[in-house]
Scaffold this active site. Structure first.
Site, short mmCIF file in Angstrom:
data_model
loop_
_atom_site.label_atom_id
_atom_site.label_comp_id
_atom_site.label_asym_id
_atom_site.label_seq_id
_atom_site.Cartn_x
_atom_site.Cartn_y
_atom_site.Cartn_z
N CYS A 75 0.87 -1.18 0.00
CA CYS A 75 0.00 0.00 0.00
C CYS A 75 0.90 1.21 0.00
CB CYS A 75 -0.92 0.01 1.23
SG CYS A 75 -1.91 1.52 1.36
N HIS A 166 -3.04 -4.64 -10.22
CA HIS A 166 -3.82 -3.50 -10.69
C HIS A 166 -4.25 -3.72 -12.13
CE1 HIS A 166 -3.19 -0.65 -7.36
NE2 HIS A 166 -2.08 -1.33 -7.19
N GLU A 215 -10.48 -0.03 -4.97
CA GLU A 215 -9.53 -0.94 -4.34
C GLU A 215 -10.21 -2.21 -3.87
OE1 GLU A 215 -6.34 0.45 -1.89
OE2 GLU A 215 -6.98 2.54 -2.13
N CYS A 224 -4.76 6.13 -3.96
CA CYS A 224 -4.13 4.81 -3.94
C CYS A 224 -2.72 4.96 -4.51
CB CYS A 224 -4.93 3.81 -4.77
SG CYS A 224 -4.18 2.17 -4.86
N GLY A 227 -1.73 2.25 -6.95
CA GLY A 227 -2.51 2.48 -8.15
C GLY A 227 -1.94 3.59 -9.01
#
Length: 282
Positions: A75, A166, A215, A224, A227
């Site tokens: 993350c 992703h 997410e 994100c 992301g």
């Protein structure tokens, strides 16, 4: 027993952070879901755990749990908050902080002005390692949809892992993107065996994009980090973007740098803010 925690946020992507080097929290998924509840609990997108290192080269172990109680490998916004936390709480005086994660070692950097940059590691584009079901690696894949969305029965994506998977979708207008409709369908698509985060990317110019991310395990969030990294990598790989690239998310902006080489790391810079400290009975 009283459990001490800190609430933090990076561009509105919010976290509950627990120091497990000084206390032993029970990380039962049902308990995490109660903590994550924004009406009856503390409320957060992810839970971040600070633990002792598991390898000789790291200072800490960084664990991440989604609001639904599932553990994930990475993350990016959380990594910046993790760095801010261990420095502000006096757990380290180092300005270069290597940490173990489920996806491997990453390094966090605190600059002299207090800004935080994260070495997010190298992007993964081999389908089996993402993981994603495909015959061979590509920059565009067609996904069949389980139900028509905005008249479409299939959609084109790019698939990249930044420690978590992703799917990147190009859109003409981020405001009109069917995030709420398409996000849950792609998140659980059969070709993503570990589910997937879904990014909707609008290219503004060669060094600027807008991005919304649905997410896995959390739904659409204000920001994100992984992301943003995946979207920029995708755009550079396809000749649409140049590094460094500014990424505008609903919660604010991130700066992503990548030199385009497959074995080169991706660097992410952005804010991390302590919201409050608290304690709850465990």
């Amino acid at each position: 027993m009283t459990l001490h925690f800190t609430k933090m946020q990076g561009l509105g992507n919010d976290f509950m952070v627990i120091d497990a080097t000084r206390q032993a929290p029970d990380l039962d998924p049902a308990r995490i879901r109660r903590w994550a509840d924004r009406h009856f609990g503390i409320g957060f997108d992810q839970l971040l755990i600070v633990e002792p290192p598991t390898t000789p080269n790291a200072l800490f172990t960084y664990r991440i749990f989604n609001a639904d109680g599932s553990e994930v490998g990475q993350c990016g916004n959380g990594a910046r908050c993790f760095a801010r936390y261990v420095v502000d709480k006096g757990l380290t005086t180092e300005r270069e902080i290597p940490v173990d994660t489920k996806s491997g070692l990453i390094t966090l950097y605190i600059t002299e002005d207090g800004a935080i940059t994260v070495n997010m590691g190298t992007p993964i584009t081999t389908p089996a390692q993402i993981p994603f079901v495909a015959d061979e690696a590509a920059t565009a894949y067609s996904l069949d949809l389980s139900q028509p969305i905005a008249g479409q029965t299939s959609i084109t994506i790019d698939a990249i892992s930044m420690g978590n998977p992703h799917a990147i979708i190009d859109v003409a207008d981020i405001e009109q993107a069917p995030v709420a409709q398409l996000g849950p369908i792609i998140e659980r698509h059969i070709r993503f065996p570990e589910r997937v985060n879904v990014g909707f990317m609008q290219v503004i110019n060669r060094q600027s994009i807008r991005l919304r991310v649905f997410e896995r395990g959390a739904g659409e969030t204000l920001a994100c980090g992984t992301g943003a990294c995946a979207a920029v990598v995708s755009g550079i790989r396809r000749g649409m973007l140049d590094s460094p690239c500014q990424v505008e998310l609903p919660g604010g902006q991130l700066r992503i740098s990548w030199n385009g080489m497959p074995d080169a790391p991706v660097f992410m810079a952005g804010p991390a803010v302590l919201v409050f400290d608290g304690a709850i009975p465990e």
